[in-house]
Scaffold this active site. Sequence first.
Site, PDB file in Angstrom:
ATOM      1  N   GLU A  80       0.136  14.617  -4.153  1.00 40.33           N
ATOM      2  CA  GLU A  80       1.290  14.045  -3.793  1.00 40.33           C
ATOM      3  C   GLU A  80       1.059  12.469  -4.388  1.00 40.33           C
ATOM      4  O   GLU A  80      -0.259  12.087  -4.673  1.00 40.33           O
ATOM      5  CB  GLU A  80       1.443  13.649  -2.356  1.00 40.33           C
ATOM      6  CG  GLU A  80       0.485  12.390  -1.657  1.00 40.33           C
ATOM      7  CD  GLU A  80      -1.048  12.782  -1.721  1.00 40.33           C
ATOM      8  OE1 GLU A  80      -1.261  14.255  -1.556  1.00 40.33           O
ATOM      9  OE2 GLU A  80      -1.765  12.146  -1.723  1.00 40.33           O
ATOM     10  N   LYS A 126      -9.007   5.264  -7.764  1.00 34.63           N
ATOM     11  CA  LYS A 126      -8.831   6.523  -7.699  1.00 34.63           C
ATOM     12  C   LYS A 126      -9.413   7.561  -8.318  1.00 34.63           C
ATOM     13  O   LYS A 126      -9.582   8.722  -7.934  1.00 34.63           O
ATOM     14  CB  LYS A 126      -7.184   6.758  -7.752  1.00 34.63           C
ATOM     15  CG  LYS A 126      -6.291   5.692  -6.814  1.00 34.63           C
ATOM     16  CD  LYS A 126      -4.895   6.475  -6.620  1.00 34.63           C
ATOM     17  CE  LYS A 126      -4.289   5.801  -5.398  1.00 34.63           C
ATOM     18  NZ  LYS A 126      -4.097   4.266  -5.421  1.00 34.63           N
ATOM     19  N   SER A 182      -9.206  -3.392  -6.662  1.00 32.29           N
ATOM     20  CA  SER A 182      -8.812  -2.145  -6.770  1.00 32.29           C
ATOM     21  C   SER A 182      -8.400  -1.288  -7.822  1.00 32.29           C
ATOM     22  O   SER A 182      -8.566  -0.354  -8.286  1.00 32.29           O
ATOM     23  CB  SER A 182      -8.215  -1.453  -5.474  1.00 32.29           C
ATOM     24  OG  SER A 182      -6.775  -2.276  -5.721  1.00 32.29           O
TER      25      SER A 182
HETATM   26  C1  LIG Z   1      -3.233   3.649  -4.550  1.00 36.40           C
HETATM   27  C2  LIG Z   1      -4.099   2.195  -4.626  1.00 36.40           C
HETATM   28  C3  LIG Z   1      -4.289   1.232  -3.417  1.00 36.40           C
HETATM   29  C4  LIG Z   1      -4.130   1.666  -2.322  1.00 36.40           C
HETATM   30  O1  LIG Z   1      -4.915   2.909  -1.819  1.00 36.40           O
HETATM   31  P1  LIG Z   1      -6.145   3.047  -0.721  1.00 36.40           P
HETATM   32  O2  LIG Z   1      -6.209   4.220  -0.573  1.00 36.40           O
HETATM   33  O3  LIG Z   1      -5.652   2.116   0.359  1.00 36.40           O
HETATM   34  O4  LIG Z   1      -7.304   2.240  -1.644  1.00 36.40           O
HETATM   35  C5  LIG Z   1      -4.594  -0.062  -3.650  1.00 36.40           C
HETATM   36  N1  LIG Z   1      -4.925  -0.315  -5.085  1.00 36.40           N
HETATM   37  C6  LIG Z   1      -4.565   0.064  -6.196  1.00 36.40           C
HETATM   38  C7  LIG Z   1      -4.811  -0.353  -7.421  1.00 36.40           C
HETATM   39  C8  LIG Z   1      -3.925   1.647  -5.972  1.00 36.40           C
HETATM   40  O5  LIG Z   1      -3.782   2.353  -7.084  1.00 36.40           O
END
Ligand SMILES: *Cc1c(COP(=O)(O)O)cnc(C)c1O
Length: 398
Positions: free
Chosen positions: A121, A99, A382
């Site tokens: 948000e 993010k 992620s």
């Molecule tokens: C917010 C988040 C996601 C999901 O968000 P995407 O916009 O689909 O990437 C996935 N993994 C983590 C660790 C997150 O914080």
Amino acid sequence: MSLVSAAPHGLMAEPHAGGRFGEFGGCFVPESLVAACAEVEQAFRDAWSDATFHHRLERLRAVHAGRPTALTPAVNLSAELGVTVLLKREDLAHTGSHKINNVLGQALLAHRMGRRRLLAETGAGQHGVAAATAAALFGLDATVFMGERDMERQELNVFRMKMLGAEVVPVRSGSRTLKDACNEAMRHWVTAVDDSYYCVGSVMGPHPYPWMVREFQRVIGEEARAQCAAELPTAVPTHVVACVGGGSNAAGTFAGFVDTNARLIGVEAAGGAAMSDGAVGIVHGYRTLVLQDEHGQVAEAHSMAAGLDYPGVGPELAHLGGIRRARYVTVADDEVVPALRRLARAEGILCALESAHAIAWVLRAAGTAELPTGSTVLVTLSGRGDKDMPALMTADAR
Ligand SMILES: *Cc1c(COP(=O)(O)O)cnc(C)c1O
């Protein structure tokens, strides 16, 4: 980095007029926000064709966010599964997930536009923490809208945001979760367009956000493409896998491989599977596939991974599914913790519950026709799992 990416209107290049990706996307906002969205679009176009903006962003990525993130061959898991697994390590980025890539770009843009405040948000608080981080760095105020129920469930992230100097506004409408926080943030933006910038947390929302956020996340795919070329004899993996909430880590990853033969696979939470269970509708300012009840109202998603608890999906991912360039699969809650544990024990990496969905699909599919023995698979991790340990401790104790 090239300033102009691919051919205009090619796959994962610029959207068509009005921010359309096929039948999805667009800008469905109250009249009072049409000009605000147009202003963001113009500012982004100017910034994105300005080498100085790119240099600033690249430096921030390096000195603040810790990029490039590593590509880690999962050697033990690969030996066990009979497929070569490479992990793109967004868990190593500052604030613990991908993010930060998005918020650094948008905060730099807000600063360039002369705005004094970021609005955001947040669901689990991960985007809120990232937005608060970027706001602190740029000397901007931050106001984060968060469902009251989510605030109770995610106390630690609420505290983090406050430590970083952000104001957290509890949202008491509807189910008091993410979808209500999105509505409230947009409602507030209407009243504050002159001094505030709305920092959207994924490849969602009205045009230009899905396009812009994908461009800010493209760094994941571009780095991974170069790293795979150095790691693999074939240069390009056979499969590219990422979890999908709103879709930003997947879109950023896919953007690096959409012009190859790699199969693109998005993994949704079974309880938040807009691609499998959604119907076409308009939500949060754009047209997409979205979970709906029998009256066509936006339904709530349910996943143990808060980041995948979003009822819609980014319009470009919906389009890639529609033209069959990407495929979407689902993973149920009960596969997630075993996958997280297996990766942890095989590789010494505790990933986020969201990312564990992508791992769970690889574990399930390895050795089948979906992911044959001998495949090479890139998986985007992620985020890191620290945020999820309190919940897992409670679950283990039960
Ligand atoms: C917010 C988040 C996601 C999901 O968000 P995407 O916009 O689909 O990437 C996935 N993994 C983590 C660790 C997150 O914080």
